[in-house]
Write an enzyme that holds these catalytic residues in place. Structure first.
Site, short mmCIF file in Angstrom:
data_model
loop_
_atom_site.label_atom_id
_atom_site.label_comp_id
_atom_site.label_asym_id
_atom_site.label_seq_id
_atom_site.Cartn_x
_atom_site.Cartn_y
_atom_site.Cartn_z
N ASN A 161 0.81 -1.22 0.00
CA ASN A 161 0.00 0.00 0.00
C ASN A 161 0.84 1.27 0.00
OD1 ASN A 161 0.71 -0.77 2.74
ND2 ASN A 161 -0.63 0.86 3.43
N LYS A 184 12.28 -7.57 0.94
CA LYS A 184 11.31 -8.14 0.01
C LYS A 184 10.14 -7.18 -0.18
CE LYS A 184 7.66 -10.80 0.21
NZ LYS A 184 6.90 -10.34 -0.99
N GLU A 187 5.01 -8.34 -4.28
CA GLU A 187 5.07 -8.70 -5.70
C GLU A 187 4.21 -7.78 -6.56
OE1 GLU A 187 1.74 -11.23 -3.93
OE2 GLU A 187 3.68 -10.42 -3.32
N CYS A 293 -3.06 1.24 7.13
CA CYS A 293 -3.39 0.52 8.36
C CYS A 293 -3.99 1.43 9.42
CB CYS A 293 -2.14 -0.18 8.89
SG CYS A 293 -0.71 0.91 9.03
N GLN A 339 -8.34 -7.64 -7.88
CA GLN A 339 -8.81 -8.53 -6.81
C GLN A 339 -9.20 -7.74 -5.57
OE1 GLN A 339 -5.79 -11.22 -5.43
NE2 GLN A 339 -7.21 -12.44 -4.21
#
Length: 499
Positions: A161, A184, A187, A293, A339
């Site tokens: 986000n 990381k 993706e 959040c 999605q």
């Protein structure tokens, strides 16, 4: 405004970055989409366990034998300040890449998120210059010095986000205290963070100090946090993923910082400046299309002003300008993926089925083509026990609940499994003083919205996470304490077996 990117800046393929060099992993190819159009902008190559081994080994070599952990504090400060300067010089480039991945409005990226990214490195440079050890000399004849040392290899997992601002905070903190790391990105949103790490190398970051791996959580993320040569884990993301990460880290007995979900209460008393409370409520749920959040997603309004406040909120929400993220007039961009758009929209029907009332929105904006645009949405929930009042929707979706007085406001605010942030709007000081200490959340904002001081500890209670980020909180997390006790003068010791 057009994206400030040359064709060469837009990666057709996003790969790992190990020892400062691009490395193609052995996993699946994953498409990366531009949320504003639904068009494919890149392909990400997923990193598997063998690729993770290579990245962690690079970080371990850099920690055990490389220069970064051995730099003096002033040298590390100079490098961090240099990194900040390089980020500032490349704000348009990084903002363009972040916009392509996330659909965030360019105006916000240029004026807020990227400036904060540069400021983060400078903040931690300043912080380590003021940090010091502790000396105890209360025991006669001894002096004990307590110092802090870097822990080792940090696994840093950034969310989709707000990847560059939240991911860079983890990198800046880990580096500031002398650690090396494997980062990381999500993706869905890898491009800006990969380019950021490349810029750090161009600015003098030693090989292996920051490595980047890419892929999905169950593949790349799981291999990273379970790796036996990782010394600590920092994760920002969803609560269920956080549980899995903490369980994996616990098997290796390594510390884990998790900043997880939220369902924050935005409490509006009748004694508030209602114009400012309205502005704050809108900012608190529709900034970044509600994908944050600490969003004030449950808006609790005192009953005497409830109907009027909801009506004004809906009128303003309907006028929020959705559109092209590169247009300065755009106030809200798309959500991050198709999605996720479908998930957010499903809660509008759920609200109706639970007996709630849809006030505004709840639909895709079809006028904006194939982009993932959700109209700003608000519902009046049937109760605080409904799913729309309890589950983190993580989109432009406000849930309204009325209350009568302080006791009910506190009960509703605390009546959730989450506890990240709370907001209180009132110009009546006794009301504020009565409410704030009773709110079960990691932070409270009073007559304010969406402000974060890097010095303050940031994190949540309950299912909103474990641990804190921020100046002193990061120092505690990214370092070990070590004491050294020295006898100040020679003298006799007990002589076992000398009789």
């Amino acid at each position: 405004m057009k994206l400030p990117l040359a064709d060469s800046d837009i990666r057709q393929t996003v790969t790992a970055l190990i020892d400062g060099v691009p490395v193609r992993g052995g996993g699946a190819e994953i498409p990366v989409f531009y949320p504003a159009t639904g068009g494919r902008v890149a392909t990400l190559v997923e990193d598997e366990a063998a690729d993770i081994d290579r990245a962690v080994a690079a970080a371990r070599r850099a920690f055990d034998r490389g220069p970064w952990p051995r730099l003096g504090v002033e040298e590390r400060q100079d490098r961090l300040c240099r990194f900040s300067e390089v980020i500032e010089a490349n704000i348009p480039l990084l903002a363009g890449l972040e916009c392509l991945d996330t659909g965030k409005p360019m105006r916000d990226l240029l004026t807020r998120y990227l400036k904060r990214t540069a400021r983060c490195f400078r903040f931690f440079a300043e912080y380590i210059g003021q940090s010091s050890g502790v000396v105890y000399d209360q025991v006669k004849g001894y002096r004990t010095v307590v110092a802090r040392e870097p822990i080792g290899v940090a696994a840093l997992l950034a969310p989709w986000n707000s990847p560059i601002s939240l991911g860079s905070m983890k990198v800046a903190a880990a580096l500031a205290f002398g650690n090396t790391c494997v980062l990381k990105p999500s993706e869905q949103t890898p491009s800006a963070l990969v380019r950021l790490v490349e810029l750090l190398h161009e600015a003098g970051l030693p090989e292996g100090a920051v490595n980047v791996v890419n892929g999905r959580g169950p593949v790349t993320g799981a291999a990273l946090v379970a790796h036996p040569d990782v010394d600590l884990v920092s994760f920002t993301g969803g609560t269920e993923t956080g549980r899995a990460i903490m369980a994996s880290a616990a098997r290796n007995l390594i510390p884990c910082m998790t900043e997880l979900g939220g369902k924050s209460a935005n409490i509006v008393f009748a004694s508030a400046d209602l114009d400012q409370a309205l502005d704050g409520a809108l900012l608190g749920i529709y900034t970044n299309a509600g994908q944050q959040c600490l969003a004030g997603s449950r808006i609790l309004v005192e009953r005497p002003v409830f109907d009027a406040f909801v009506a004004r909120f809906a009128e303003r929400a309907e006028r929020i300008r959705l559109g092209d993220p590169t247009d300065d007039a755009t106030e809200m961009g798309p959500v991050a993926s198709e999605q996720h758009m479908n998930r957010v929209l499903s809660y509008a029907e759920l609200a109706r089925n639970e007996g709630g009332r849809l006030v505004t929105g709840g639909v895709r904006d079809e006028s904006l083509g194939n982009g993932y645009f959700v109209r700003p949405t608000a519902v009046v929930a049937a109760s605080n026990e409904t799913r729309v009042a309890q589950e983190e929707i993580f989109g432009p979706f406000a849930t309204f609940l009325p209350f009568d007085g302080i006791e009910e406001a506190v009960a509703i605010a605390n009546g959730t499994d989450f506890g990240l942030m709370s907001y209180v709007w009132s110009d009546h000081l006794p009301t504020v003083n009565a409410v704030v200490p009773r709110l079960r959340s990691g932070g409270v904002m009073v007559n304010a919205s969406m402000m974060r001081d890097l010095r303050a500890p940031f994190g949540g209670f309950k299912e909103s996470g474990v641990g804190r980020e921020g100046g002193a909180a990061c120092e505690r997390f990214y370092t070990h304490e070590k004491f050294v006790s020295t006898r100040l003068a020679p003298g006799p010791l007990r002589q076992l077996g000398a009789a």
